[in-house]
Write a protein that holds these residues in place. Sequence first.
Motif, PDB file in Angstrom:
ATOM      1  N   LEU A  52       4.102  -9.317  -3.693  1.00 56.51           N
ATOM      2  CA  LEU A  52       4.001  -8.180  -2.773  1.00 56.51           C
ATOM      3  C   LEU A  52       4.037  -6.852  -3.528  1.00 56.51           C
ATOM      4  N   LEU A  53       3.038  -6.020  -3.266  1.00 53.77           N
ATOM      5  CA  LEU A  53       2.943  -4.718  -3.924  1.00 53.77           C
ATOM      6  C   LEU A  53       3.117  -3.595  -2.897  1.00 53.77           C
ATOM      7  N   ASP A  54       2.256  -2.614  -2.921  1.00 49.72           N
ATOM      8  CA  ASP A  54       2.390  -1.446  -2.049  1.00 49.72           C
ATOM      9  C   ASP A  54       1.514  -1.562  -0.801  1.00 49.72           C
ATOM     10  N   PHE A  55       1.852  -0.780   0.196  1.00 49.16           N
ATOM     11  CA  PHE A  55       1.086  -0.697   1.440  1.00 49.16           C
ATOM     12  C   PHE A  55       0.648   0.766   1.576  1.00 49.16           C
ATOM     13  N   PRO A  56      -0.593   1.086   1.177  1.00 53.47           N
ATOM     14  CA  PRO A  56      -1.051   2.481   1.232  1.00 53.47           C
ATOM     15  C   PRO A  56      -1.046   3.026   2.662  1.00 53.47           C
ATOM     16  N   GLU A  57      -0.504   4.223   2.822  1.00 55.39           N
ATOM     17  CA  GLU A  57      -0.338   4.781   4.163  1.00 55.39           C
ATOM     18  C   GLU A  57      -1.659   5.139   4.837  1.00 55.39           C
ATOM     19  N   HIS A  58      -2.725   5.344   4.060  1.00 56.70           N
ATOM     20  CA  HIS A  58      -4.006   5.657   4.713  1.00 56.70           C
ATOM     21  C   HIS A  58      -4.513   4.462   5.520  1.00 56.70           C
ATOM     22  N   ARG A  59      -4.086   3.266   5.146  1.00 58.33           N
ATOM     23  CA  ARG A  59      -4.463   2.082   5.931  1.00 58.33           C
ATOM     24  C   ARG A  59      -3.674   2.017   7.234  1.00 58.33           C
ATOM     25  N   LEU A  60      -2.423   2.443   7.183  1.00 61.92           N
ATOM     26  CA  LEU A  60      -1.645   2.539   8.420  1.00 61.92           C
ATOM     27  C   LEU A  60      -2.313   3.525   9.371  1.00 61.92           C
ATOM     28  N   GLN A  61      -2.727   4.664   8.853  1.00 68.60           N
ATOM     29  CA  GLN A  61      -3.362   5.682   9.696  1.00 68.60           C
ATOM     30  C   GLN A  61      -4.642   5.146  10.316  1.00 68.60           C
ATOM     31  N   PHE A  62      -5.369   4.362   9.548  1.00 66.30           N
ATOM     32  CA  PHE A  62      -6.612   3.758  10.044  1.00 66.30           C
ATOM     33  C   PHE A  62      -6.342   2.869  11.252  1.00 66.30           C
ATOM     34  N   ILE A  63      -5.370   1.966  11.132  1.00 60.76           N
ATOM     35  CA  ILE A  63      -5.099   1.030  12.232  1.00 60.76           C
ATOM     36  C   ILE A  63      -4.449   1.757  13.407  1.00 60.76           C
ATOM     37  N   ARG A  64      -3.684   2.785  13.138  1.00 57.65           N
ATOM     38  CA  ARG A  64      -3.098   3.586  14.229  1.00 57.65           C
ATOM     39  C   ARG A  64      -4.193   4.271  15.038  1.00 57.65           C
TER      40      ARG A  64
END
Length: 201
Positions: free
Chosen positions: A77-89
């Motif tokens: 397990l590595l990082d979870f880039p926040e721009h991907r969170l924004q995309f799904i939001r």
Amino acid sequence: MIKTIIFDFGDVFINLDKPAIQKELSLLGKISPPQIQEINIAYETGKLSTSECVNAFQTILTNATKKEIINAWNAILLDFPEHRLQFIRNLSISKKYTLILLSNTNELHIDWIKEHVSFYNIFKSCFNFFYLSHEIGLRKPDTSIFEFVLEQHQLNPLETLFIDDTKENTDSAKKLGIHVWNNNPKTEDITNLFTIKSNIF
């Protein structure tokens, strides 16, 4: 027209180092890829509890501590880039699609993510349905897991897109008539979905 999008989790949203488990466990003793895979499949389908999974590894890696095994297991397990969170939001807010997460995973990995990804609950809330293999007892690439989701929500495969970085998984979904995107995590990003798959939207 696509009405439902089914997303994988690892190497779609959260970055993974897939060779890390084999590498780190091998530092603890002699263990083969088939041995790891056998335990992994049982754990990811809920046939082994976390303690049973760790015990299974300790049976092979007799000098390894529980903590060492868990650390090796979570090394993927590595990082979870926040721009991907924004995309799904944003996609969730639009309400244009039914959003489903379908992940091969296990309790240790989810617990690590809950601890280290501060926005995990926000991420989870973006989906209409959230399926983890160890909770439903089904695992990709078995077609039964896709049949379960299709039947559970009365989905038309021709109106459904499944996204996964593992070709074996997308090939399995494709057999059922589901549209697929076998994304390459090294060169493609989920945030480019509507550009890369513009032909089906």
